[in-house]
Design a protein around this motif. Structure first.
Motif, mmCIF file in Angstrom:
data_model
loop_
_atom_site.group_PDB
_atom_site.id
_atom_site.type_symbol
_atom_site.label_atom_id
_atom_site.label_comp_id
_atom_site.label_asym_id
_atom_site.label_seq_id
_atom_site.Cartn_x
_atom_site.Cartn_y
_atom_site.Cartn_z
ATOM 1 N N PRO A 77 0.808 -1.222 0.000
ATOM 2 C CA PRO A 77 0.000 0.000 0.000
ATOM 3 C C PRO A 77 0.841 1.273 0.000
ATOM 4 C CG PRO A 77 -0.821 -1.579 1.620
ATOM 5 C CD PRO A 77 0.507 -2.090 1.151
ATOM 6 N N VAL A 78 0.154 2.394 -0.273
ATOM 7 C CA VAL A 78 0.771 3.710 -0.248
ATOM 8 C C VAL A 78 -0.083 4.647 0.604
ATOM 9 C CG1 VAL A 78 1.793 3.446 -2.538
ATOM 10 C CG2 VAL A 78 -0.475 4.488 -2.318
ATOM 11 N N PHE A 79 0.530 5.697 1.103
ATOM 12 C CA PHE A 79 -0.245 6.774 1.707
ATOM 13 C C PHE A 79 -0.911 7.561 0.581
ATOM 14 C CE2 PHE A 79 2.524 6.244 5.485
ATOM 15 C CZ PHE A 79 1.534 6.199 6.451
ATOM 16 N N GLU A 80 -2.233 7.721 0.679
ATOM 17 C CA GLU A 80 -2.988 8.422 -0.357
ATOM 18 C C GLU A 80 -3.150 9.884 0.048
ATOM 19 O OE1 GLU A 80 -3.818 9.579 -3.177
ATOM 20 O OE2 GLU A 80 -4.443 7.572 -3.817
ATOM 21 N N PHE A 81 -2.254 10.718 -0.450
ATOM 22 C CA PHE A 81 -2.255 12.133 -0.107
ATOM 23 C C PHE A 81 -3.496 12.840 -0.633
ATOM 24 C CE2 PHE A 81 1.968 11.083 0.993
ATOM 25 C CZ PHE A 81 2.509 12.128 1.744
ATOM 26 N N SER A 84 -9.078 1.027 -2.197
ATOM 27 C CA SER A 84 -9.118 1.101 -0.737
ATOM 28 C C SER A 84 -8.119 0.170 -0.071
ATOM 29 C CB SER A 84 -10.530 0.785 -0.241
ATOM 30 O OG SER A 84 -10.595 0.848 1.168
ATOM 31 N N ALA A 85 -7.989 -1.053 -0.578
ATOM 32 C CA ALA A 85 -7.076 -2.022 0.036
ATOM 33 C C ALA A 85 -5.621 -1.599 -0.087
ATOM 34 C CB ALA A 85 -7.269 -3.396 -0.612
ATOM 35 N N ASP A 86 -5.334 -0.677 -1.002
ATOM 36 C CA ASP A 86 -3.967 -0.216 -1.230
ATOM 37 C C ASP A 86 -3.682 1.126 -0.584
ATOM 38 O OD1 ASP A 86 -3.203 -2.396 -2.947
ATOM 39 O OD2 ASP A 86 -4.437 -1.482 -4.512
ATOM 40 N N ALA A 87 -4.666 1.691 0.127
ATOM 41 C CA ALA A 87 -4.550 3.058 0.630
ATOM 42 C C ALA A 87 -4.430 3.106 2.141
ATOM 43 C CB ALA A 87 -5.768 3.868 0.193
ATOM 44 N N PHE A 88 -3.447 3.870 2.626
ATOM 45 C CA PHE A 88 -3.421 4.320 4.009
ATOM 46 C C PHE A 88 -3.811 5.798 3.982
ATOM 47 C CE2 PHE A 88 -1.683 0.378 4.792
ATOM 48 C CZ PHE A 88 -1.140 0.198 6.062
ATOM 49 N N VAL A 89 -4.762 6.200 4.817
ATOM 50 C CA VAL A 89 -5.291 7.566 4.766
ATOM 51 C C VAL A 89 -4.980 8.302 6.057
ATOM 52 C CG1 VAL A 89 -7.078 6.994 3.098
ATOM 53 C CG2 VAL A 89 -7.578 6.769 5.541
ATOM 54 N N PHE A 90 -5.004 9.619 5.968
ATOM 55 C CA PHE A 90 -4.650 10.458 7.112
ATOM 56 C C PHE A 90 -5.269 11.833 6.935
ATOM 57 C CE2 PHE A 90 -1.507 10.734 3.789
ATOM 58 C CZ PHE A 90 -1.174 12.078 3.692
ATOM 59 N N VAL A 91 -5.386 12.568 8.031
ATOM 60 C CA VAL A 91 -5.844 13.951 7.981
ATOM 61 C C VAL A 91 -4.661 14.869 7.739
ATOM 62 C CG1 VAL A 91 -6.944 15.824 9.281
ATOM 63 C CG2 VAL A 91 -7.837 13.490 9.451
ATOM 64 N N ASP A 92 -3.537 14.593 8.402
ATOM 65 C CA ASP A 92 -2.299 15.319 8.169
ATOM 66 C C ASP A 92 -1.137 14.452 8.615
ATOM 67 O OD1 ASP A 92 -2.822 15.471 10.923
ATOM 68 O OD2 ASP A 92 -1.932 17.459 11.130
ATOM 69 N N ASN A 93 0.077 14.877 8.243
ATOM 70 C CA ASN A 93 1.281 14.241 8.756
ATOM 71 C C ASN A 93 2.315 15.327 9.031
ATOM 72 O OD1 ASN A 93 2.644 14.868 6.326
ATOM 73 N ND2 ASN A 93 2.287 12.840 5.454
ATOM 74 N N HIS A 94 3.525 14.936 9.345
ATOM 75 C CA HIS A 94 4.525 15.918 9.761
ATOM 76 C C HIS A 94 4.915 16.868 8.642
ATOM 77 C CE1 HIS A 94 6.831 12.556 8.086
ATOM 78 N NE2 HIS A 94 7.799 13.421 7.818
ATOM 79 N N ASP A 95 4.805 16.440 7.391
ATOM 80 C CA ASP A 95 5.094 17.329 6.271
ATOM 81 C C ASP A 95 3.915 18.243 5.962
ATOM 82 O OD1 ASP A 95 7.766 16.634 5.511
ATOM 83 O OD2 ASP A 95 7.003 14.769 4.667
ATOM 84 N N THR A 96 2.720 17.669 5.852
ATOM 85 C CA THR A 96 1.582 18.452 5.381
ATOM 86 C C THR A 96 1.111 19.476 6.406
ATOM 87 O OG1 THR A 96 -0.160 16.933 6.150
ATOM 88 C CG2 THR A 96 0.840 16.477 3.992
ATOM 89 N N GLU A 97 1.307 19.210 7.711
ATOM 90 C CA GLU A 97 0.915 20.223 8.687
ATOM 91 C C GLU A 97 1.844 21.439 8.602
ATOM 92 O OE1 GLU A 97 1.139 19.334 12.842
ATOM 93 O OE2 GLU A 97 3.218 18.656 12.774
ATOM 94 N N ARG A 98 3.024 21.235 8.024
ATOM 95 C CA ARG A 98 3.977 22.335 7.869
ATOM 96 C C ARG A 98 3.850 23.062 6.534
ATOM 97 N NH1 ARG A 98 5.806 19.012 11.596
ATOM 98 N NH2 ARG A 98 7.072 19.891 13.288
ATOM 99 N N GLY A 154 -9.670 2.926 2.877
ATOM 100 C CA GLY A 154 -8.297 2.899 3.347
ATOM 101 C C GLY A 154 -8.122 2.522 4.805
ATOM 102 N N THR A 155 -6.855 2.495 5.223
ATOM 103 C CA THR A 155 -6.463 2.223 6.604
ATOM 104 C C THR A 155 -6.130 3.544 7.280
ATOM 105 O OG1 THR A 155 -5.564 0.050 6.027
ATOM 106 C CG2 THR A 155 -4.781 1.048 8.072
ATOM 107 N N PRO A 156 -6.866 3.944 8.326
ATOM 108 C CA PRO A 156 -6.672 5.273 8.901
ATOM 109 C C PRO A 156 -5.401 5.370 9.750
ATOM 110 C CG PRO A 156 -8.829 4.347 9.452
ATOM 111 C CD PRO A 156 -7.990 3.226 8.938
ATOM 112 N N THR A 157 -4.751 6.540 9.651
ATOM 113 C CA THR A 157 -3.574 6.834 10.456
ATOM 114 C C THR A 157 -3.765 8.196 11.115
ATOM 115 O OG1 THR A 157 -2.254 5.684 8.781
ATOM 116 C CG2 THR A 157 -1.063 6.923 10.459
#
Length: 499
Positions: free
Chosen positions: A278-282, A312-326, A352-355
């Motif tokens: 999987p990949v993080f889906e920006f 969906s099975a290939d996606a890790f999802v997020f609201v933000d990470n250390h790069d995007t919050e900056r 996706g898989t939530p982070t």
């Protein structure tokens, strides 16, 4: 210089890529199968209870947390809340300096960093496992340091830009020759993206057997300590087959998620890496920011559908990470209640898989976490009442993973498991969704109180709102429920929390 295609290597890499993808997806299915009941409240849990409690599939990135602080958090909060895994910052020796990004400039593969020692890392992994939480680490495999002048790393290792004695030498790096200074300048040129230097970071020649073996050995060392998986940093800057060759020798069950940032019209895409896992889906995080930052929350329910998203099975999802919050491309803790609603929607959904992300406050995008006089990061300490209403000062730990809305939704997700999306409803700035017969969520992103009657697949009965302070009992009768949700907030019910 670009590197010629090597058909033999590519054919050999394909089975490894398929194995890697199958491993991580199998882990995801196992996590979903476990996510059928909420973890018991902390006060009622013994250590054995916590370790045996069903996990959600939710991970949390504890950015720049020390190994000792993560160990404590696994025992006291992550395990009891139902988090399935924790993602740490890079563990290898790095350049010195106060900035956060020093951790992403390796100078050796010694597991000694300002976050802790090898022994502390091993102890943390063991402690988190005892709490039922897997440990994934951020793995920097694309590059070494970005320093032009020779120096000495955190643990005393000497280095220069293209020479890391005892590990890697000048012959192990790319000099792409495609741009002045060999830095990436054009993301429409795949050769630049994968062979030139990313902001002066010494780019590893990952097509070379010695480099591949060195990187594999580093990852295997971490696995020997009990680490469960890896976030592959800057995967976009490593050719997919090269990455497959590095990851292929790892044992079955190793978790992999890759950082491949999608760029409109760019030749290097996330889809090219799915053979490795999987990949993080920006695009998901950016879509959430648009939906809640001036759009409609109903748009969030369509994220992941159609072109521009991996399956969906290939996606890790997020609201933000250390790069995007900056860089401001997504929401961040500074968005308060809106940020909390984004987490609610992510954790309620099926894509996706939530982070979850958890870091520290800052007013300088380069600022690192608070450190002692020797440069060691101080253990994270969360405020007594973390939440969207807090006003953290620069350097304070924000502890988003402990925000009441976030922590409660991790438990809610453990209850609903892989139940399908049902009973979708939207009106203006409000949206509702159900998960089979196991849960219901209502989000009101508007400025007015929401009062309405909804259809729900929840069985008739009385339910507690898990996002409320106290039970706030709500009745379901004949498949209908009357809801009252204040502005800028949410409500959630599940079959494990009855009134």
């Amino acid at each position: 210089m670009t590197h010629p295609t090597q058909p033999v290597r590519a054919r050999a890499a394909a089975p490894a890529r398929r194995r890697l993808a199958a491993r991580t997806r199998a882990r995801g299915r196992a996590a979903a199968a476990l996510a059928v009941a909420v973890a018991a409240p902390l006060a009622a849990c013994t250590p054995d209870d916590v370790a045996a409690a069903p996990r959600s599939d939710v991970g949390v990135q504890l950015f720049q947390w020390t190994w000792d602080a993560i160990a404590t958090e696994c025992t006291e909060h992550l395990g009891p809340a139902g988090y399935g895994w924790v993602l740490t910052s890079p563990p290898q020796e790095h350049v010195t300096g106060p900035q956060w990004w020093t951790a992403y400039q390796p100078v050796s593969h010694r597991l000694e960093s300002r976050l802790g020692t090898r022994e502390q890392l091993a102890a943390m992994v063991e402690t988190c496992h005892a709490a039922g939480v897997e440990v994934w680490v951020d793995a920097v495999v694309n590059h070494m340091s970005g320093q032009d002048e020779p120096g000495t790393g955190w643990a005393g290792s000497p280095y220069s830009h293209h020479d890391y004695p005892g590990l890697l030498g000048p012959q192990d790096f790319h000099r792409c020759g495609l741009t002045p200074g060999d830095d990436i300048q054009d993301y429409d040129d795949a050769a630049q993206v994968q062979t030139c230097e990313l902001v002066n970071l010494a780019d590893l020649a990952t097509e070379q057997p010695h480099v591949r073996a060195t990187l594999t050995a580093y990852l295997e060392d971490l696995l020997q300590l009990g680490v469960d998986g890896f976030r592959i940093d800057a995967a976009k800057h490593v050719a997919p087959d090269d990455l497959a060759a590095v990851l292929g020798p790892l044992p079955d069950g190793t978790g992999i998620v890759q950082e491949v940032i999608r760029g409109a019209g760019e030749p290097v895409t996330p889809e090219q890496y799915l053979g490795n896992g999987p990949v993080f889906e920006f695009a998901y995080a950016e879509g959430l920011a648009g939906a809640l930052g001036g759009g409609s929350p109903s748009v969030a329910l369509d994220l992941g559908a159609g072109p521009g998203f991996v399956p969906s099975a290939d996606a890790f999802v997020f609201v933000d990470n250390h790069d995007t919050e900056r860089n401001g491309s997504t929401l961040s803790y500074a968005d308060g209640a809106t940020y909390a609603l984004a987490d609610v929607l992510m954790l309620a959904g099926t894509y996706g898989t939530p982070t979850v992300y958890s870091g520290y406050a800052f007013d300088d995008r380069d600022a690192g976490p608070v450190q002692d006089d020797d440069g060691r990061v101080r253990d994270a300490t969360c405020p007594d009442a973390p939440g969207p209403g807090a006003s953290p000062a620069p350097g304070d730990w924000v502890c988003q993973h402990r925000w009441p809305q976030v922590e409660a939704m991790v438990g809610w997700r453990a209850v609903v498991g892989d139940a399908p999306l049902v009973d979708v409803w939207s009106r203006g700035d409000a949206v509702a969704l159900g998960r089979g017969e196991r849960g219901l969520v209502v989000v009101n992103a508007g400025d007015e109180e929401l009062r309405t009657t909804l259809t729900t697949s929840l069985p008739d009965g009385r339910y507690c709102d898990v996002l409320a302070d106290g039970c706030a009992a709500t009745a379901v009768r004949d498949g209908r429920v009357d809801v009252v949700v204040p502005p800028g907030s949410a409500a959630a019910w599940d079959v494990e929390h009855r009134a």
